[in-house]
Design an enzyme around this catalytic site. Structure first.
Site, PDB file in Angstrom:
ATOM      1  N   GLU A 103       0.830  -1.196   0.130  1.00 32.85           N
ATOM      2  CA  GLU A 103      -0.056  -0.056   0.095  1.00 32.85           C
ATOM      3  C   GLU A 103       0.877   1.287  -0.118  1.00 32.85           C
ATOM      4  O   GLU A 103       1.297   1.604   1.076  1.00 32.85           O
ATOM      5  CB  GLU A 103      -0.900  -0.083   1.280  1.00 32.85           C
ATOM      6  CG  GLU A 103      -1.930   0.852   1.286  1.00 32.85           C
ATOM      7  CD  GLU A 103      -3.341   0.881   0.439  1.00 32.85           C
ATOM      8  OE1 GLU A 103      -4.325   1.635   0.492  1.00 32.85           O
ATOM      9  OE2 GLU A 103      -3.373  -0.104  -0.022  1.00 32.85           O
ATOM     10  N   CYS A 111      -1.801   8.904   3.272  1.00 35.81           N
ATOM     11  CA  CYS A 111      -1.964   8.588   1.822  1.00 35.81           C
ATOM     12  C   CYS A 111      -3.119   8.677   1.235  1.00 35.81           C
ATOM     13  O   CYS A 111      -3.214   9.101   0.086  1.00 35.81           O
ATOM     14  CB  CYS A 111      -1.489   7.045   1.695  1.00 35.81           C
ATOM     15  SG  CYS A 111      -2.680   5.870   2.926  1.00 35.81           S
TER      16      CYS A 111
END
Length: 459
Positions: free
Chosen positions: A218, A252
Site C-alpha cells: 500500500e 496517503c
C-alpha cells in the site's frame, strides 16, 4: 540512531533496533506458535486484545508523543479497537470451508479449505503508527497466522505499551528497528505487507521476490477531488478541507489537488480559503498537528516555493513555521495551480490544497488521472447520478462521492490500488483476509467405475 520529538524538535529518545539474532529468534518463536494458533478458537483472545486497546491511556500517551497530535490519536485508537472487533465478528463466517459440490466430471466432487501463512511480516509507516501497524496484522491473526511487525523508526514509542496489551496466546510481536531491520524481516517471513513510499515499496517487492514470498504493498497517493457545477459548494469545501488537512495532511488518502468547474471556481475558492483560515495549529489550541518529520517539512516548503515561482497564488498558510522547535504548516490554499507544479504532481504529505479551474467533467477526469498514483479520489456533483458517472471514469481504488477521504473511516469497501499506489489484494473489506490464506482443493472421485472413461489409458 535517535528519535525526535515532533513537538519540541528535540532528540529525546534513543532508537534501539532489535539485534539480528533476536529478530530471528522472535520469528522462530512466532513460527513455532503458529500451528497451535491456526487450530485454536481465536475469537476470545482477539476480543481481549481489542478491549485492552480501547481505553489504555499509556498507549494513547505514547501515540501523542510519537506524532505530536491528540485528536487523531484518540480516533486512531478507537478505529483500531473497532477493527479488532469487526474481524472477531466477520472472520468465522469468512473462514468457513465451502460446501462440497459436484465437479464437471461424473462421480467427482470438489471441496476445499484454506491454510494460513505461518508467519506474516508487517512493515508500517509513521503517520498512523498503531492503525497502520495493525490494519493488516489483525486480519492475518484472525486468519490463523502469527505476525511480526516492524513499525517506523520515526515513531517507536507506542511499541512498549502496545506489547503490554498483547494477551497470552496471541502470536503477535512488534519490534523496534530501522530500514535494515525491515529488510531482515522480509527474509524471515512467509508473506510481507508494506505501507509507505513507492520507492521503498519497490525495494520491498524486490526483496520479497528474491526469497519468493508474496508482497502486499500500500504505497503513496496524490488524491484528487473534483467539484462540478451544481455541487453543494459549502459541503464540498468543508469536506475537502477535512480530507486535505486531517493529521496535517500526513495521510496517503489525503486530498492533495482539487479540480473545480470554472463557473463554480471563484465561489468554491472563497469558501475553502475562508474555512481554512479559521483552522489553527494544536500549539494554539487548534486541530492541526506538527509535521512529524523534518524532511517532510522541507519537501512541503520546496513544493510551495516551486508553485509560487510558477504563478500560484497563496490564499492561506503557505509557509513552514517553527513553534517550540517543531515544524508546522497551516492549512494552505493555492489558486492558479496547474500540472507544471510539483504540488500538483508529486505527493506532498502536508495540509496543502492547490485548486485548478477546469472546463467540465472531461478535463477534470483527464487531469485527475494524469498521475502515477491511483489510491483514492473524491467527486462532488448534483444530482448524485452525475457524480457516480464521473466516479466510474476515475482510475483509483476508492472514490468518495459527495464527501472526501471516506476510506480513512469506512473499511468495509473492497478496493485495489491503481498504478503505483500499490500491489496485491484488497486491504479493505471482507476480501482482505484472503491475502493471508492459501486455498486448497480436495478432488474426490466417488465413481463406481474402476477405470473411468476420462483416464488417458482408456481406449
Amino acid at each position: 540512531m535517535n528519535v525526535r520529538n515532533p513537538i519540541t524538535g528535540q532528540i529525546d529518545r534513543p532508537l534501539s533496533p532489535v539485534p539480528p539474532d533476536r529478530l530471528a529468534a522472535a520469528a522462530a518463536g512466532l513460527r513455532a506458535a503458529a500451528p497451535a494458533w491456526a487450530g485454536a478458537e481465536r475469537s476470545d483472545v482477539l476480543s481481549r486484545f481489542g478491549a485492552a486497546l480501547a481505553d489504555d491511556d499509556d498507549l494513547l500517551a505514547a501515540l501523542v508523543a510519537d506524532t505530536g497530535r491528540v485528536g487523531e490519536s484518540v480516533l486512531e485508537r478507537q478505529i483500531v479497537a473497532g477493527l479488532v472487533e469487526r474481524w472477531v465478528r466477520r472472520a468465522p463466517a469468512l473462514l468457513a470451508p465451502p460446501a462440497e459440490r459436484p465437479a464437471s466430471l461424473p462421480g467427482v466432487f470438489v471441496g476445499g479449505d484454506a491454510v494460513p501463512y505461518e508467519l506474516v511480516g508487517v512493515i508500517s509507516p509513521y503517520n498512523f503508527p498503531l492503525l497502520l501497524g495493525l490494519i493488516d496484522a489483525v486480519p492475518a491473526l484472525a486468519a490463523g497466522c502469527a505476525v511480526l511487525v516492524k513499525p517506523s523508526e520515526v515513531t517507536p514509542r507506542f511499541i512498549e505499551p502496545l506489547m503490554r496489551l498483547v494477551p497470552d496466546g496471541l502470536p503477535l510481536q512488534v519490534v523496534e528497528g530501522d530500514g535494515r531491520t525491515g529488510a531482515a524481516l522480509v527474509d524471515l517471513v512467509d508473506a510481507v505487507v508494506f505501507t509507505g513510499s513507492v520507492e521503498t515499496g519497490q525495494a520491498v517487492a524486490r526483496a520479497a521476490a528474491r526469497v519468493f514470498v508474496p508482497a502486499f504493498l500500500e504505497l503513496g497517493g496524490k488524491d484528487p477531488a473534483i467539484v462540478l457545477a451544481g455541487a453543494d459548494l459549502d459541503r464540498a469545501a468543508a469536506a475537502i478541507l477535512w480530507g486535505g488537512t486531517a493529521n496535517a495532511g500526513q495521510s496517503c488518502q489525503s486530498i492533495e489537488r482539487v479540480y473545480v468547474a470554472r463557473e463554480a471556481h471563484d465561489e468554491f475558492l472563497a469558501l475553502l480559503a475562508g474555512k481554512a483560515a479559521q483552522v489553527g495549529l494544536t500549539c494554539e489550541g487548534g486541530p492541526i498537528g506538527p509535521i512529524i518529520r523534518p524532511d517532510g517539512a522541507e519537501k512541503i516548503a520546496a513544493q510551495l516555493a516551486d508553485a509560487v515561482a510558477r504563478g500560484a497564488i497563496v490564499h492561506t498558510g503557505g509557509t513552514i513555521e517553527r513553534h517550540g522547535g517543531g515544524h508546522w504548516c497551516r492549512p494552505t490554499v493555492l489558486s492558479g495551480a496547474d500540472h507544471s507544479m510539483l504540488v500538483m504532481t508529486e505527493e506532498t504529505f502536508g495540509p496543502v490544497l492547490p485548486v485548478m479551474a477546469v472546463d467540465g467533467p472531461d478535463e477534470a477526469v483527464a487531469l485527475a488521472d494524469d498521475s502515477r498514483y491511483g489510491l483514492s479520489a473524491a467527486v462532488f456533483a448534483a444530482p448524485e447520478e452525475q457524480a457516480m458517472a464521473v466516479a466510474a471514469r476515475l482510475r483509483a481504488g476508492a472514490i468518495s462521492v459527495n464527501d472526501a477521504s471516506l476510506t480513512a473511516l469506512v473499511h468495509e469497501g473492497e478496493k485495489h490500488s491503481f498504478r503505483r499506489s500499490g500491489l496485491g489484494g484488497s486491504r479493505m473489506g471482507d476480501a482482505s483476509i484472503a491475502r493471508f490464506l492459501r486455498r486448497r482443493a480436495f478432488l474426490v472421485n466417488r465413481s463406481d467405475a474402476a477405470d473411468p472413461w476420462w483416464h488417458p489409458t482408456k481406449e
